[in-house]
Design an enzyme around this catalytic site. Structure first.
Site, short mmCIF file in Angstrom:
data_model
loop_
_atom_site.label_atom_id
_atom_site.label_comp_id
_atom_site.label_asym_id
_atom_site.label_seq_id
_atom_site.Cartn_x
_atom_site.Cartn_y
_atom_site.Cartn_z
N ASP A 1 43.95 36.12 50.25
CA ASP A 1 43.05 37.38 50.04
C ASP A 1 44.14 38.88 51.12
OD1 ASP A 1 41.26 39.41 48.70
OD2 ASP A 1 40.80 39.77 51.15
N LYS B 1 44.41 43.18 43.91
CA LYS B 1 45.68 43.05 45.54
C LYS B 1 46.60 41.70 43.98
CE LYS B 1 41.08 41.69 46.81
NZ LYS B 1 40.07 42.35 47.15
N ILE C 1 39.61 52.64 53.14
CA ILE C 1 40.69 53.36 53.64
C ILE C 1 41.77 53.88 52.79
CG2 ILE C 1 42.64 52.51 55.76
CD1 ILE C 1 40.07 50.58 57.20
N LYS D 1 47.20 41.74 50.65
CA LYS D 1 47.01 43.06 50.40
C LYS D 1 48.22 43.45 51.30
CE LYS D 1 42.20 42.99 50.98
NZ LYS D 1 40.95 42.03 51.70
N GLU E 1 44.48 52.14 45.57
CA GLU E 1 44.45 51.83 46.73
C GLU E 1 43.78 51.38 46.74
OE1 GLU E 1 45.02 53.17 50.10
OE2 GLU E 1 45.61 55.27 49.23
N GLY F 1 26.59 37.84 50.09
CA GLY F 1 27.24 38.37 49.21
C GLY F 1 28.62 38.47 49.55
N GLY G 1 33.45 46.57 49.44
CA GLY G 1 31.73 46.90 49.04
C GLY G 1 31.34 48.34 48.21
N THR H 1 30.17 44.50 40.92
CA THR H 1 29.93 45.77 42.75
C THR H 1 30.99 47.00 42.31
OG1 THR H 1 29.93 44.14 43.69
CG2 THR H 1 30.22 45.59 44.66
N VAL H 2 32.82 46.78 42.25
CA VAL H 2 33.31 48.14 42.26
C VAL H 2 33.51 48.71 40.89
CG1 VAL H 2 35.87 48.97 42.66
CG2 VAL H 2 34.92 46.78 43.40
P1 NAP Z 1 32.95 41.34 40.60
O1 NAP Z 1 31.55 42.08 41.19
O2 NAP Z 1 32.63 39.88 40.20
O3 NAP Z 1 32.97 42.16 39.20
C1 NAP Z 1 33.76 41.68 37.96
C2 NAP Z 1 33.90 42.45 37.10
O4 NAP Z 1 34.19 42.43 35.61
C3 NAP Z 1 32.25 41.76 35.71
O5 NAP Z 1 31.78 42.53 35.78
C4 NAP Z 1 32.59 41.15 34.66
O6 NAP Z 1 31.91 41.53 33.28
C5 NAP Z 1 33.77 41.54 34.40
N1 NAP Z 1 35.18 40.57 33.70
C6 NAP Z 1 35.43 39.26 34.35
N2 NAP Z 1 36.13 38.17 33.94
C7 NAP Z 1 36.50 39.62 31.78
C8 NAP Z 1 36.62 39.12 30.84
N3 NAP Z 1 37.63 38.56 30.44
N4 NAP Z 1 36.37 40.18 30.16
C9 NAP Z 1 35.66 42.14 30.61
N5 NAP Z 1 35.46 41.12 31.52
C10 NAP Z 1 35.34 40.72 32.54
O7 NAP Z 1 33.71 41.95 41.34
P2 NAP Z 1 33.67 43.54 41.98
O8 NAP Z 1 33.83 42.51 43.08
O9 NAP Z 1 33.51 44.60 41.48
O10 NAP Z 1 35.73 43.49 42.30
C11 NAP Z 1 36.58 44.01 41.62
C12 NAP Z 1 38.27 44.32 41.26
O11 NAP Z 1 38.42 44.97 42.72
C13 NAP Z 1 39.11 42.43 41.81
O12 NAP Z 1 40.20 42.79 41.60
C14 NAP Z 1 38.52 42.52 43.15
O13 NAP Z 1 39.74 41.72 44.19
C15 NAP Z 1 38.48 44.47 43.58
N6 NAP Z 1 38.20 44.53 44.93
C16 NAP Z 1 36.94 44.89 45.51
C17 NAP Z 1 35.98 44.55 46.46
C18 NAP Z 1 35.23 44.67 46.67
O14 NAP Z 1 34.37 44.78 47.96
N7 NAP Z 1 34.09 44.18 46.07
C19 NAP Z 1 36.70 45.32 47.45
C20 NAP Z 1 38.02 45.30 47.17
C21 NAP Z 1 39.31 45.07 45.93
P3 NAP Z 1 30.29 40.78 33.45
O15 NAP Z 1 29.56 41.58 34.55
O16 NAP Z 1 29.82 40.94 32.74
O17 NAP Z 1 30.44 39.58 33.55
N1 HSE Z 2 37.40 39.62 50.01
C1 HSE Z 2 37.28 40.75 50.45
C2 HSE Z 2 37.07 41.11 52.01
C3 HSE Z 2 36.54 41.76 50.00
O1 HSE Z 2 35.83 40.35 52.79
O2 HSE Z 2 37.65 42.21 52.89
C4 HSE Z 2 37.92 43.13 49.63
O3 HSE Z 2 39.11 43.06 49.42
#
Ligand code: NAP
Ligand code: HSE
Length: 428
Positions: free
Chosen positions: A203, A107, A138, A207, A131, A189, A304, A14-15
């Protein structure tokens, strides 16, 4: 031509995809704003064959994020994989060891290993920015480390998990129970791979630990965060809170006092007409109080693709401009180990008990509360069809320690079934 800032992005979920899209779409704007091109040279994820909806063919592919982190053509390692150990930690350490700055949204990694990583980075003259790890889109870390740097911070509060706020506000709006909304979050999701990170408050606790560290100059101390999830909140709690003019929020509060550093991430009642009380759905809010500024309220999307990538780009642009702020706003070696406050400031509490419907039961409850020094302000017993009656009590101000003593005593009365639910009523 000015030297470009070269990014290596590990994690294309996603990110990660959100970051790639902005770097591609806004190349010209980013260069204008930072004074140099911002380019991606290499990317990494687990599955090289997955269609991610964005063109990646111009970038080198590394199946091993540690190899990506070590590449000579990468200046900034962008860690967007997640997890507090394993690939995220190994690759971050490899990046620092080979002279890269790091931008991460992780985090969990920083709440647990942030002190060691920050010391490593600063000893090597590198920078870690995060950030996106706190409250998604934010710019709260920028606010604390830059705009509010002249303040002694007195309190940081906030709703920092969108999933929990979505569940709690939808319970009130739709009359559906916790379980139905938890399942809805799964379908939408919203849930982390391990949903307990969301609904268990972990989580958001990660933070809060990061914000506390910046706000109070303390070493990140996630283990000292008092955690309670939202799994036991029932519709009765939400309705009763609303009747009294409150809303239930998974609220983080961090403040320093002569008793030590208080950090809690627990469901609380907050005034319904306060900015925190009015927060709906997956939105986040952080309230910062400082001796000079008084109060600042920041509100925005906590998760998101777009909002989180926006925060990652903010960090990348700072690095491109040459802005190099220490990970937690001051050198990691100067962060203090502040003891955790053993008990919070007194507050009124909301209590829900399942009371056996028999003569003298209520009197026993009142006696145990009285013996612990807990005074009842208001009380209500709801209609019931079973052998226990839900009894809802609002106490006058007491400490959590006094309430714990009362709750332990209530368990021995033989008239209270199960564990009572106790929620602090937070004065904002
Ligand atoms: P995600 O959608 O699950 O994506 C994770 C990505 O990391 C995937 O592309 C995955 O590869 C890759 N990955 C995982 N393990 C790996 C490994 N061992 N080697 C290489 N690639 C690997 O996660 P996300 O939601 O984008 O979140 C990423 C980070 O941002 C996390 O720390 C999360 O806590 C933080 N975050 C997310 C959000 C949010 O809204 N989603 C908000 C704030 C912070 P594949 O795609 O090939 O499986
Ligand atoms: N699972 C977290 C939330 C995503 O619901 O706020 C961002 O850290």
């Amino acid at each position: 031509m000015t030297k470009p800032l070269r990014l290596g992005i590990a994690g294309l979920g996603t990110v990660g995809v959100g970051v790639v899209k902005i770097v591609r779409r806004q190349a010209e704007m980013l260069e204008m704003r930072t004074g140099r091109p911002v380019v991606i040279t290499a990317v990494s994820a687990r599955d090289a064959t997955k269609d991610r909806g964005v063109a990646l063919s111009g970038y080198a592919w590394e199946s091993d994020p540690v190899a990506l982190a070590k590449r000579d053509d990468v200046d900034v390692f962008v860690e967007l994989m997640g997890g507090h150990d394993g690939a995220a930690k190994d690759a971050t350490e490899a990046a620092l060891a080979t002279g890269k700055d790091v931008v991460t949204a992780n985090k969990a990694l920083l709440a647990i290993h942030g002190q060691a990583l920050a010391e490593t980075a600063e000893a090597a003259g590198q920078v870690i920015r995060f950030e996106a790890a706190v409250a998604g889109g934010i710019p709260v870390i920028k606010s604390l480390t830059e705009g509010l740097a002249g303040n002694e911070i007195t309190r940081v509060m906030g709703v920092m998990n969108g999933t929990c706020n979505y569940i709690l506000t939808r319970m009130e709006a739709t009359g559906q129970g916790y379980n139905a909304l938890f399942e809805e979050c799964g379908r939408l999701g919203y849930l982390e791979a391990d949903p307990n990170l969301d609904v268990g408050g972990i989580d958001a606790g990660h933070k809060l630990a990061l914000l506390s560290s910046i706000a109070f100059g303390s070493k990140p101390a996630f283990d000292d965060v008092q955690l309670q999830g939202i799994q036991r909140i029932e519709l009765d709690d939400i309705r009763h809170a609303a009747d009294m003019g409150y809303r239930i929020k998974l609220l983080g509060v961090a403040q320093r006092s002569p008793r030590g550093l208080e950090q809690r991430m627990t469901p609380c009642l907050v005034p319904a007409n306060s900015p925190l009380g009015q927060l709906e759905g997956g939105t986040n809010m952080v309230v910062i109080e400082g001796d000079a500024v008084e109060q600042v309220v920041l509100r925005g999307p906590g998760a998101g693709e777009g909002p989180t990538a926006s925060a990652v780009l903010g960090d990348i642009c700072d690095l491109a401009r040459g802005l190099r702020i220490a990970t937690f706003g001051q050198p990691a070696t100067t962060l203090q180990e502040i003891p955790a406050a053993q008990t919070g400031l007194p507050a009124p509490y909301y209590l829900r008990l399942a009371l056996q419907d028999k003569p003298g039961a209520l009197a026993k409850v009142a006696a145990e509360l009285g013996d612990a020094g807990v005074s009842i302000d208001r009380m209500r017993q709801y209609g019931h069809a079973e052998s226990t009656a839900p009894v809802l009590i609002v106490t006058h101000k007491c400490t959590s320690a006094m309430l714990d003593i009362a709750i332990e005593a209530l368990a021995k009365t033989g008239v209270v079934d199960g564990d009572p639910v106790a929620l602090r009523i937070e004065e904002l």
